[in-house]
Write a protein that holds these residues in place. Structure first.
Motif, PDB file in Angstrom:
ATOM      1  N   SER A 112      30.538  32.152  47.888  1.00  0.00           N
ATOM      2  CA  SER A 112      31.196  31.166  48.746  1.00  0.00           C
ATOM      3  C   SER A 112      30.188  30.266  49.461  1.00  0.00           C
ATOM      4  CB  SER A 112      32.056  31.895  49.782  1.00  0.00           C
ATOM      5  OG  SER A 112      32.592  30.983  50.730  1.00  0.00           O
ATOM      6  N   GLY A 113      30.406  28.958  49.319  1.00  0.00           N
ATOM      7  CA  GLY A 113      29.596  27.976  50.033  1.00  0.00           C
ATOM      8  C   GLY A 113      28.148  27.897  49.597  1.00  0.00           C
ATOM      9  N   SER A 114      27.842  28.393  48.404  1.00  0.00           N
ATOM     10  CA  SER A 114      26.451  28.396  47.947  1.00  0.00           C
ATOM     11  C   SER A 114      26.348  27.980  46.483  1.00  0.00           C
ATOM     12  CB  SER A 114      25.829  29.785  48.129  1.00  0.00           C
ATOM     13  OG  SER A 114      26.482  30.720  47.289  1.00  0.00           O
ATOM     14  N   GLN A 115      25.112  27.857  46.030  1.00  0.00           N
ATOM     15  CA  GLN A 115      24.842  27.562  44.616  1.00  0.00           C
ATOM     16  C   GLN A 115      24.463  28.847  43.890  1.00  0.00           C
ATOM     17  OE1 GLN A 115      21.776  24.582  44.178  1.00  0.00           O
ATOM     18  NE2 GLN A 115      23.233  22.908  44.210  1.00  0.00           N
ATOM     19  N   HIS A 116      24.969  28.990  42.669  1.00  0.00           N
ATOM     20  CA  HIS A 116      24.543  30.095  41.820  1.00  0.00           C
ATOM     21  C   HIS A 116      24.353  29.567  40.404  1.00  0.00           C
ATOM     22  CE1 HIS A 116      28.988  30.108  41.346  1.00  0.00           C
ATOM     23  NE2 HIS A 116      28.716  30.465  40.096  1.00  0.00           N
ATOM     24  N   GLN A 117      23.740  30.349  39.573  1.00  0.00           N
ATOM     25  CA  GLN A 117      23.523  29.951  38.183  1.00  0.00           C
ATOM     26  C   GLN A 117      24.327  30.834  37.244  1.00  0.00           C
ATOM     27  OE1 GLN A 117      19.173  29.890  37.583  1.00  0.00           O
ATOM     28  NE2 GLN A 117      19.320  27.671  37.509  1.00  0.00           N
ATOM     29  N   VAL A 118      24.813  30.219  36.192  1.00  0.00           N
ATOM     30  CA  VAL A 118      25.473  30.938  35.109  1.00  0.00           C
ATOM     31  C   VAL A 118      24.589  30.811  33.873  1.00  0.00           C
ATOM     32  CG1 VAL A 118      27.534  31.160  33.678  1.00  0.00           C
ATOM     33  CG2 VAL A 118      27.756  30.439  36.073  1.00  0.00           C
ATOM     34  N   LEU A 119      24.131  31.947  33.391  1.00  0.00           N
ATOM     35  CA  LEU A 119      23.271  31.985  32.203  1.00  0.00           C
ATOM     36  C   LEU A 119      24.084  32.527  31.035  1.00  0.00           C
ATOM     37  CD1 LEU A 119      20.153  33.718  33.837  1.00  0.00           C
ATOM     38  CD2 LEU A 119      20.598  31.255  33.642  1.00  0.00           C
ATOM     39  N   THR A 120      24.149  31.776  29.959  1.00  0.00           N
ATOM     40  CA  THR A 120      24.808  32.264  28.752  1.00  0.00           C
ATOM     41  C   THR A 120      23.851  32.131  27.576  1.00  0.00           C
ATOM     42  OG1 THR A 120      27.041  31.711  29.510  1.00  0.00           O
ATOM     43  CG2 THR A 120      26.734  31.995  27.144  1.00  0.00           C
ATOM     44  N   ALA A 121      23.544  33.267  26.989  1.00  0.00           N
ATOM     45  CA  ALA A 121      22.718  33.288  25.780  1.00  0.00           C
ATOM     46  C   ALA A 121      23.651  33.426  24.585  1.00  0.00           C
ATOM     47  CB  ALA A 121      21.735  34.447  25.817  1.00  0.00           C
ATOM     48  N   LYS A 176      32.778  23.049  43.407  1.00  0.00           N
ATOM     49  CA  LYS A 176      32.539  21.769  44.070  1.00  0.00           C
ATOM     50  C   LYS A 176      31.698  20.856  43.191  1.00  0.00           C
ATOM     51  CE  LYS A 176      31.281  20.327  48.770  1.00  0.00           C
ATOM     52  NZ  LYS A 176      30.735  20.830  50.059  1.00  0.00           N
ATOM     53  N   HIS A 177      30.747  21.462  42.473  1.00  0.00           N
ATOM     54  CA  HIS A 177      29.863  20.677  41.605  1.00  0.00           C
ATOM     55  C   HIS A 177      29.352  21.561  40.477  1.00  0.00           C
ATOM     56  CE1 HIS A 177      27.116  17.421  40.555  1.00  0.00           C
ATOM     57  NE2 HIS A 177      26.157  18.319  40.436  1.00  0.00           N
TER      58      HIS A 177
END
Length: 205
Positions: A112-121, A176-177
């Motif tokens: 919530s309210g933060s940036q995270h990364q999604v990694l897909t190999a 959000k983005h």
């Protein structure tokens, strides 16, 4: 180069199946689980000190190899095997799939309210050859109220999803983005998948 008109998909994910259908790929699902004859195991437990980008690529590679070995075990026609693995990472930490709704709520509070990364190999195996590609996408989540998270958890969509959400469902409204691959966040980055298909002689779109 050998030309292949079909491939195997080593995944039970309905989203990956839908994405392959979207681009007109002819495939058969190769189930690795729930087979008493299966002798190939893929342990998805992270190694001590393993960083997310290494983890997701290792698991993907092992799934592709397990799929290829399964063909021989079951005496199935030898065709390329496509496998994929997705993980969510926040601050260098691997965010896996939730065990239950309480765990899912904990994960959503982190995102919530933060940036995270999604990694897909995504990887493809045929004979002694294995090729892999990696998709990295940065997601910015809106700040989520407890009420909003509660209503989301009632949908049941958090289950069996890395990061406790699927971007193609109700949780798409939390985003959000997005900077990267939408289909990668869904679990199968189509651009990278088509690159692999071409390498293995499939008439990709």
């Amino acid at each position: 180069m050998i030309k292949h008109q079909h491939i195997y998909l080593a995944s039970q994910s309905p989203r990956r199946r839908e994405l392959l259908k979207q681009i007109g790929v002819h495939y058969e699902v190769l189930l690795l689980r729930d087979d008493p004859r299966r002798f190939v195991q893929v342990d998805e437990t992270p190694h001590d000190g393993e960083i997310p980008v290494d983890y997701v690529q290792r698991i993907c590679r092992e799934k592709a190899r397990a799929g290829w070995e399964t063909l021989a075990m079951r005496n199935l026609p030898l065709l390329p095997v496509l496998a994929a693995d997705t993980t969510v990472t926040l601050g260098g930490r691997i965010i896996g799939k939730p065990d239950n709704n309480e765990h899912a709520a904990e994960i959503l509070r982190l995102l919530s309210g933060s940036q995270h990364q999604v990694l897909t190999a995504v990887a493809m195996a045929f004979e002694d050859r294995l090729e892999m590609r990696l998709s990295t996408t940065t997601i910015t989540f809106d700040t989520l109220s407890e009420e909003r998270m509660h209503h989301y958890l009632l949908t049941g969509e958090a289950h069996d999803k890395a990061g406790a959400y699927g971007i193609q469902g109700h949780a798409g409204a939390f985003v959000k983005h997005i900077d990267g691959s939408y289909t990668g966040v869904m679990g199968l980055p189509l651009y990278e998948t088509v690159e692999l298909l071409k390498l293995f002689g499939y008439p990709a779109p």
